[in-house]
Design a protein around this motif. Structure first.
Motif, mmCIF file in Angstrom:
data_model
loop_
_atom_site.group_PDB
_atom_site.id
_atom_site.type_symbol
_atom_site.label_atom_id
_atom_site.label_comp_id
_atom_site.label_asym_id
_atom_site.label_seq_id
_atom_site.Cartn_x
_atom_site.Cartn_y
_atom_site.Cartn_z
ATOM 1 N N LEU A 235 0.844 -1.196 0.000
ATOM 2 C CA LEU A 235 0.000 0.000 0.000
ATOM 3 C C LEU A 235 0.876 1.241 0.000
ATOM 4 O O LEU A 235 2.074 1.180 0.301
ATOM 5 N N SER A 236 0.287 2.364 -0.319
ATOM 6 C CA SER A 236 0.984 3.629 -0.110
ATOM 7 C C SER A 236 0.985 3.912 1.393
ATOM 8 O O SER A 236 0.185 3.331 2.142
ATOM 9 N N GLN B 170 -2.523 4.917 2.386
ATOM 10 C CA GLN B 170 -3.457 3.788 2.355
ATOM 11 C C GLN B 170 -3.229 2.852 3.532
ATOM 12 O O GLN B 170 -4.186 2.321 4.105
ATOM 13 N N SER C 27 4.239 -0.664 3.344
ATOM 14 C CA SER C 27 4.259 0.466 2.419
ATOM 15 C C SER C 27 5.647 0.707 1.849
ATOM 16 O O SER C 27 5.837 1.636 1.061
ATOM 17 N N GLU D 183 -3.556 -0.044 -6.234
ATOM 18 C CA GLU D 183 -3.396 1.165 -7.039
ATOM 19 C C GLU D 183 -3.633 2.401 -6.165
ATOM 20 O O GLU D 183 -4.346 2.342 -5.156
ATOM 21 N N ASN D 184 -3.051 3.520 -6.569
ATOM 22 C CA ASN D 184 -3.326 4.767 -5.841
ATOM 23 C C ASN D 184 -3.885 5.857 -6.746
ATOM 24 O O ASN D 184 -3.961 7.021 -6.361
ATOM 25 N N ALA D 185 -4.267 5.457 -7.972
ATOM 26 C CA ALA D 185 -4.904 6.400 -8.891
ATOM 27 C C ALA D 185 -5.993 5.670 -9.672
ATOM 28 O O ALA D 185 -5.823 4.511 -10.059
ATOM 29 N N PHE E 8 -6.091 12.949 -0.462
ATOM 30 C CA PHE E 8 -6.020 11.531 -0.120
ATOM 31 C C PHE E 8 -7.242 10.730 -0.587
ATOM 32 O O PHE E 8 -7.252 9.511 -0.477
ATOM 33 N N GLU F 60 -8.631 9.974 -3.519
ATOM 34 C CA GLU F 60 -8.461 9.010 -4.605
ATOM 35 C C GLU F 60 -7.750 7.747 -4.114
ATOM 36 O O GLU F 60 -8.108 6.626 -4.488
ATOM 37 N N GLU F 61 -6.748 7.927 -3.261
ATOM 38 C CA GLU F 61 -6.057 6.767 -2.693
ATOM 39 C C GLU F 61 -7.012 5.939 -1.827
ATOM 40 O O GLU F 61 -6.957 4.704 -1.830
ATOM 41 N N CYS G 32 -9.305 3.907 -4.138
ATOM 42 C CA CYS G 32 -8.559 2.759 -4.675
ATOM 43 C C CYS G 32 -8.465 1.654 -3.628
ATOM 44 O O CYS G 32 -8.612 0.459 -3.947
ATOM 45 N N LEU G 33 -8.225 2.049 -2.401
ATOM 46 C CA LEU G 33 -8.146 1.084 -1.304
ATOM 47 C C LEU G 33 -9.487 0.389 -1.106
ATOM 48 O O LEU G 33 -9.537 -0.845 -0.941
#
Length: 302
Positions: free
Chosen positions: A71-72, A75, A114, A130-132, A165, A167-168, A171-172
């Motif tokens: 994850l980021s 996330q 991460s 994904e983060n986008a 944050f 969008e992230e 995605c999560l």
């Protein structure tokens, strides 16, 4: 042999080895040669403790069918907040701490990380979130800290999450829905990243939105450029102070005032400065001594 009986000595000092033997070590893993310290203790000499642990973890993850999710940083913090019941364990700390957890893990357990570099080394087939999104979501921001947005058929109004944050997060949530990972958005709130603490001019804590000064804490230095860019889309740089520890090696470009400090006490100078937002590198808990006292309820005569 129990893992607790194996000591990994990542030092050039033999004193640590003697301490491990005194604690009853059955095996020593070290870069130092054997000098007849203890004939009954297994001695494993390696070129690099780090590389040995990486190879051992890679084997363990495969052998135990452990599931690693990459994850980021944002996330990872969000998942820890909303994921209930927690079936995915967050891996924290250095390589030694991560190794201790993974080497004693049960088969098919789930973990999140991460650190993309480490994941590539120990779990190259990890699940990557994904983060986008391919289609950009409609996000309505209210200031720096609140956002409204759609998730599936539900409109989430003024949630405690910066629009940067969202969008992230979406995605999560898509990843969780796809892999049947349970979560509860009622638990959504400010996470450890870009955490806002409203304060008085004297640096006393105030309730959210109840003052004109905010200290913002960010523990991950790699996020600072994007956070500064995000802030400057809404706030003039003259109203922002960037506070960085002196030992930080990263060069961060910022047009506004940058405050370099060595100790937390030195940040008390913020009480004498004019600003609206101070972005501070570090986690909020470490800076608790900065606040001289808290006001959470407005004074009343009744």
């Amino acid at each position: 042999m129990s893992l607790m009986a194996i000591f990994f000595i990542d030092t050039t000092s033999r004193e640590s080895i003697h301490q491990a033997l005194d604690k009853g070590a059955y095996a020593i893993v070290t870069t130092l040669p054997f000098l007849n310290e203890d004939d009954e203790c297994a001695w494993i000499e390696v070129t690099s403790i780090e590389q040995m642990l990486i190879k051992l973890l890679r084997y363990t993850i495969t052998q135990k069918s452990l599931n690693i999710v990459l994850l980021s940083p944002v996330q990872e913090a969000l998942l820890e907040m909303i994921h209930v019941p927690k079936t995915i364990k967050r891996l924290r700390g250095d390589l030694f701490n991560i190794a201790k957890i993974l080497l004693t893990a049960k088969e098919e357990e789930h973990f999140s990380l991460s650190d993309s570099v480490l994941v590539q080394k120990i779990a190259p087939v990890a699940h990557r979130v994904e983060n986008a999104l391919h289609v950009k979501p409609l996000i309505v921001s209210k200031g720096l800290f609140l956002s409204s947005f759609w998730h599936q058929e539900r409109y989430l109004y003024e949630q405690k999450i910066p629009s940067l944050f969202v969008e992230e997060l979406l995605c999560l949530l898509h990843f969780c829905d796809t892999h049947t990972i349970t979560y509860n958005l009622e638990h959504l709130g400010f996470c450890e990243h870009f955490y806002p603490q409203f304060v008085t001019h004297a640096l006393c804590k105030k309730e959210f939105g109840s003052s004109d000064k905010v200290l913002i804490f960010e523990p991950t230095s790699s996020l600072l450029p994007s956070l500064l860019s995000y802030m400057q889309t809404m706030i003039e740089s003259s109203h922002i102070i960037l506070a960085l520890p002196k030992q930080l090696q990263q060069n961060i470009t910022f047009e506004g005032e940058t405050l370099i400090f060595e100790t937390i006490e030195e940040l008390s100078i913020l009480a004498q400065k004019s600003f609206a937002y101070a972005l501070i590198l570090g986690d909020k808990e470490s800076y608790e001594p900065l606040f001289i006292k808290s006001f959470t309820i407005q004074p009343s005569l009744f």
